[in-house]
Design an enzyme around this catalytic site. Sequence first.
Site, mmCIF file in Angstrom:
data_model
loop_
_atom_site.group_PDB
_atom_site.id
_atom_site.type_symbol
_atom_site.label_atom_id
_atom_site.label_comp_id
_atom_site.label_asym_id
_atom_site.label_seq_id
_atom_site.Cartn_x
_atom_site.Cartn_y
_atom_site.Cartn_z
ATOM 1 N N GLU A 1 9.130 17.144 15.085
ATOM 2 C CA GLU A 1 9.431 16.997 13.659
ATOM 3 C C GLU A 1 8.466 17.871 12.863
ATOM 4 O O GLU A 1 7.254 17.780 13.024
ATOM 5 C CB GLU A 1 9.268 15.526 13.245
ATOM 6 C CG GLU A 1 9.673 15.295 11.803
ATOM 7 C CD GLU A 1 9.664 13.820 11.409
ATOM 8 O OE1 GLU A 1 8.699 13.122 11.729
ATOM 9 O OE2 GLU A 1 10.649 13.384 10.768
ATOM 10 N N GLU B 1 10.100 2.474 10.634
ATOM 11 C CA GLU B 1 11.039 3.583 10.435
ATOM 12 C C GLU B 1 10.235 4.859 10.607
ATOM 13 O O GLU B 1 9.352 5.139 9.800
ATOM 14 C CB GLU B 1 11.612 3.546 9.004
ATOM 15 C CG GLU B 1 12.735 2.567 8.805
ATOM 16 C CD GLU B 1 13.854 2.774 9.783
ATOM 17 O OE1 GLU B 1 14.087 3.919 10.216
ATOM 18 O OE2 GLU B 1 14.493 1.775 10.141
ATOM 19 N N CYS C 1 12.939 12.146 6.506
ATOM 20 C CA CYS C 1 13.073 11.845 7.933
ATOM 21 C C CYS C 1 14.514 12.067 8.369
ATOM 22 O O CYS C 1 14.791 12.196 9.555
ATOM 23 C CB CYS C 1 12.548 10.468 8.281
ATOM 24 S SG CYS C 1 13.181 9.184 7.278
ATOM 25 N N LYS D 1 0.852 -1.200 0.000
ATOM 26 C CA LYS D 1 0.000 0.000 0.000
ATOM 27 C C LYS D 1 0.885 1.246 0.000
ATOM 28 O O LYS D 1 1.463 1.622 1.014
ATOM 29 C CB LYS D 1 -0.906 0.061 1.234
ATOM 30 C CG LYS D 1 -1.872 1.241 1.166
ATOM 31 C CD LYS D 1 -2.299 1.776 2.514
ATOM 32 C CE LYS D 1 -1.618 3.031 2.946
ATOM 33 N NZ LYS D 1 -1.716 4.233 2.104
HETATM 34 C C1 UN1 Z 1 13.616 9.209 4.403
HETATM 35 O O1 UN1 Z 1 13.684 10.425 4.523
HETATM 36 O O2 UN1 Z 1 12.629 8.599 4.835
HETATM 37 O O3 UN1 Z 1 19.403 9.162 3.649
HETATM 38 C C2 UN1 Z 1 14.610 8.387 3.682
HETATM 39 C C3 UN1 Z 1 18.615 9.779 2.939
HETATM 40 C C4 UN1 Z 1 17.887 9.043 1.853
HETATM 41 C C5 UN1 Z 1 16.716 8.315 2.381
HETATM 42 C C6 UN1 Z 1 15.797 9.160 3.233
HETATM 43 N N1 UN1 Z 1 18.788 8.128 1.208
HETATM 44 O O4 UN1 Z 1 18.396 10.965 3.103
#
Ligand code: UN1
Length: 501
Positions: A391, A255, A289, A173
């Site tokens: 965040e 995550e 993230c 999904k």
């Molecule tokens: C994310 O923001 O969920 O390390 C992943 C990084 C990328 C992946 C980010 N390769 O910023």
Amino acid sequence: MTYKNLINGKWLDPLSNKYTENRNPADSGDLIGLFPASAKEDVDEAVKSARKAYEKWRLVPAPRRGDVLKLVSDKLTRRKDELAFEMTREMGKVIAETKGDVQEGIDTAYYAASEGRRLFGYNAPSELPNKMNLSFRVPVGVGGFITPWNFPMAIPTWKLFPALVCGNTCVFKPAELTPKTAHTLVEIIDESLHEVLGSAYIAGVINLVHGSGSVVGEAIINHPEIDLISFTGSTNVGKRINEVAGASLKRVSLEMGGKNAQIVMNDANQELALDAVLWGAFGTTGQRCTATSRLILHEKIHDEFLAKLIERAKKLKLGYGNDKGVDVGPCVSEGQRKTVDEYVKIGLKEDKAKLVLGGEIAQEGSLTKGWFYKPTIFSGVTRNMRIAREEIFGPVLSVLKARSLEEAIDILNDTKYGLSSSIFTQDVNSAFTAVRDIKAGITYINGATIGAEAHMPFGGVKETGNGHREGGWTVYDFYTEWKAVYVDYSGKLQRAQIDNY
Ligand code: UN1
């Protein structure tokens, strides 16, 4: 164009008969397509087909499963530019970054393809004579995959490719904001299954069910026939998934959020540190993230560095990410931009925080067509302010001051999250102290907080994760179970722990 779900090897209309629009966040007049707003019953069908397919797919030799991923990586490589263009169109980040996102998928595919010829197990000596102890990795079963919009290619591939090569089957999904990239990815996987397996094609190895978290996501995490869940998204949603899926003992990989910081010490190469913070804070419009949302400056260089940063950030060009010369795209949606604006208002209410750049919706020219927000910097931020703790997931950077390395690391660690981190210093002692003392899954020395490589463990500590990692070799532990095998060729019943002691 109206898109469909892929269930049991067939592209089908959703049983709900409902659809949602997907629009370009840089130009809300640009309609990309209509995508299924599926019902719980669509998930039921998808799980049924994945369950059936599992009994065949697990028996396909792993190197052969790897061949499918090899073909997927070749196809992704050939279609990289087209995929990147469409990704920018549906989620906004600039074309150089969407090409990087596709490349991360390609890298992950090649890694997974070759893992089909490894998936190593261990042997160990037996405590009894004429007996052999072996161990094998076996697949877990049917996986449910729930992915975000900020890396519409890379993140699904981190999950689906290792899962597939290990012999699991998938119900996927994707985020409602990025269904097009997911559609093409699944189309490529399905085509590759057809081409590699030929008449032995197995329907249901990969199923795509578009729709909302509240309907499709909930149906997946509650489904008794799903064995594992892999999720990337917010900490609040992750906690709920863990609760629900944990109750039926599903294996769960989460995550989640981050509040990543970059430290700049007084001995740092400032130009490098400037490039990094601009990239980390405003790349992907701050919607990673791993984004740099706090900058911790040593007091000795604070004023000088901040002044240079503002000058550089002022020059960033906003626009449609598929246009030349654009540095920063829009926020992904109106709702996301509203959240950013609300956080800016929260920051403005703080006594000591000072808005030194941006802090408003971008209204110039064609920018009114999309969800643009000006790159924003607050200085004078202290660790207890909400803009230093929560965040934001947008182009907002909070600048804090530290008097020493120890204080800088202490500020960096003063967060409920622990994903990425960075320190700029020329001093080897400071660098290794940071490596030792920073509490995060990823630490960069003289690099931005973003840009992890696909073959390294990716994930974080504290409320960022639940102990698993994606990427590289580590993810293969999540997608397999260990089976221990004892082979006794002594011709008698040997009782371990009893006959030998
Ligand atoms: C994310 O923001 O969920 O390390 C992943 C990084 C990328 C992946 C980010 N390769 O910023």
